[in-house]
Motif scaffolding. Structure first.
Motif, PDB file in Angstrom:
ATOM      1  N   UNK A   1     -38.516  40.227 -21.868  1.00 52.56           N
ATOM      2  CA  UNK A   1     -38.172  38.854 -22.218  1.00 52.56           C
ATOM      3  C   UNK A   1     -37.834  38.043 -20.967  1.00 52.56           C
ATOM      4  N   UNK A   2     -38.619  36.999 -20.708  1.00 48.31           N
ATOM      5  CA  UNK A   2     -38.372  36.154 -19.540  1.00 48.31           C
ATOM      6  C   UNK A   2     -37.053  35.394 -19.640  1.00 48.31           C
ATOM      7  N   UNK A   3     -36.530  35.249 -20.870  1.00 48.80           N
ATOM      8  CA  UNK A   3     -35.289  34.513 -21.062  1.00 48.80           C
ATOM      9  C   UNK A   3     -34.067  35.427 -21.218  1.00 48.80           C
ATOM     10  N   UNK A   4     -34.268  36.715 -21.094  1.00 48.48           N
ATOM     11  CA  UNK A   4     -33.119  37.617 -21.133  1.00 48.48           C
ATOM     12  C   UNK A   4     -32.147  37.222 -20.010  1.00 48.48           C
TER      13      UNK A   4
ATOM     14  N   UNK B   1     -31.250  29.996 -27.647  1.00 44.24           N
ATOM     15  CA  UNK B   1     -30.643  29.766 -26.339  1.00 44.24           C
ATOM     16  C   UNK B   1     -30.533  31.071 -25.563  1.00 44.24           C
ATOM     17  N   UNK B   2     -30.389  30.912 -24.249  1.00 45.06           N
ATOM     18  CA  UNK B   2     -30.054  32.028 -23.380  1.00 45.06           C
ATOM     19  C   UNK B   2     -28.846  31.612 -22.558  1.00 45.06           C
TER      20      UNK B   2
ATOM     21  N   UNK C   1     -30.994  25.992 -23.288  1.00 47.28           N
ATOM     22  CA  UNK C   1     -31.973  25.864 -24.368  1.00 47.28           C
ATOM     23  C   UNK C   1     -33.286  26.503 -23.954  1.00 47.28           C
ATOM     24  N   UNK C   2     -33.824  27.362 -24.800  1.00 47.32           N
ATOM     25  CA  UNK C   2     -35.112  27.991 -24.527  1.00 47.32           C
ATOM     26  C   UNK C   2     -36.236  27.062 -24.988  1.00 47.32           C
TER      27      UNK C   2
ATOM     28  N   UNK D   1     -22.728  33.987 -28.761  1.00 50.75           N
ATOM     29  CA  UNK D   1     -22.951  35.296 -29.374  1.00 50.75           C
ATOM     30  C   UNK D   1     -23.780  36.135 -28.416  1.00 50.75           C
ATOM     31  N   UNK D   2     -23.720  37.430 -28.602  1.00 53.20           N
ATOM     32  CA  UNK D   2     -24.536  38.315 -27.774  1.00 53.20           C
ATOM     33  C   UNK D   2     -25.994  37.876 -27.835  1.00 53.20           C
ATOM     34  N   UNK D   3     -26.667  37.906 -26.694  1.00 55.69           N
ATOM     35  CA  UNK D   3     -28.024  37.387 -26.614  1.00 55.69           C
ATOM     36  C   UNK D   3     -28.989  38.218 -27.462  1.00 55.69           C
ATOM     37  N   UNK D   4     -29.877  37.506 -28.167  1.00 55.08           N
ATOM     38  CA  UNK D   4     -30.976  38.123 -28.885  1.00 55.08           C
ATOM     39  C   UNK D   4     -32.263  37.403 -28.522  1.00 55.08           C
TER      40      UNK D   4
END
Length: 240
Positions: free
Chosen positions: A130-133, A12-13, A84-85, A4-7
């Motif tokens: 966001x570092x995980x973007x 997860x990223x 996995x974040x 799915x589009x990232x949120x």
């Protein structure tokens, strides 16, 4: 696996691209939940490496086109990994501290520069991008897999955890020239927001430093300033 589009609040990223994905497969396969290859991917050598690592680590590998339509608007992306974040804790040693960074591309570039010069711990003081973007991950070219990052509520909280790290805030107020500054280890190279820099109170922290340049420009952008500072602080590693 469904994507799915990232949120920002998702678990997860995503890595967008073969190079970025390979960094995570090589350095942090434990974080890779799935790898998706586009049907048009034609690099047999890279694909064979991906298959080998996925097989060795029991990572699902699938071929599909739809996830790319959802996650990547660029036509040159042929490999995606679901990452996995995890909440990270930085280690003792030399640090870069980013105070209120607001641009994913800039953060990713700084992460890559840190990895290149052996700094594997970054502290972040929010508000922050966001570092995980996936944009941050891609801008780092996957170097995020090599660098730990931890969020601190304030710079004071960082100082309490790492009292032995001498702060070097990069700013104009009350600062000395970088080339006249001896950076002692363990250090904390501190950088502010892209637009506003560090608040004035940082001029009272440790040894403020400035990077002199000609009047042909009004300022250096954040990744450039950070790159110059990181090189200067670590050049003894390379015998310079």
């Amino acid at each position: 696996m469904r994507v799915a589009a990232y949120k920002k609040d998702s678990d997860v990223t995503y890595t967008l691209g073969a190079t970025v994905t390979m960094e995570f497969l090589n350095m942090r396969p434990d974080l890779v939940e799935d790898v998706i290859v586009h049907p048009d991917f034609r690099s047999e050598d890279t694909l064979n490496k991906i298959k080998e690592i996925c097989s060795a680590n029991k990572i699902p590998l699938e071929t599909a086109e739809k996830p790319f339509n959802i996650l990547s608007k660029k036509g040159n992306c042929y490999v995606i990994a679901v990452i996995k974040k995890v909440k990270e804790t930085i280690d003792d040693g030399n640090h870069v501290v980013l105070v209120n960074p607001s641009d994913a591309g800039n953060m990713g570039t700084i992460i890559r520069t840190c990895a290149g010069f052996g700094i594997t711990n970054i502290a972040v003081v929010p508000p922050a991008v966001d570092m995980y973007d996936p944009k941050t991950i891609r801008a780092s070219m996957g170097a995020k897999a090599r660098v730990k990052m931890e969020i601190f509520d304030s710079f004071e909280d960082y100082e309490k955890r790492f009292p032995d790290n001498k702060p070097y805030p990069f700013m104009l107020d009350g600062s000395t020239l970088l080339q006249k500054t001896t950076i002692e280890k363990p250090f904390a190279l501190v950088f502010g927001n892209e637009a506003s820099g560090l608040p004035h109170e940082f001029s009272l922290k440790g040894q403020p430093v400035r990077i002199e340049h000609t009047t042909n420009i009004d300022s250096l952008n954040l990744p450039t300033a950070a790159g110059i500072a990181i090189y200067e602080a670590t050049k003894d590693i390379f015998g310079v």
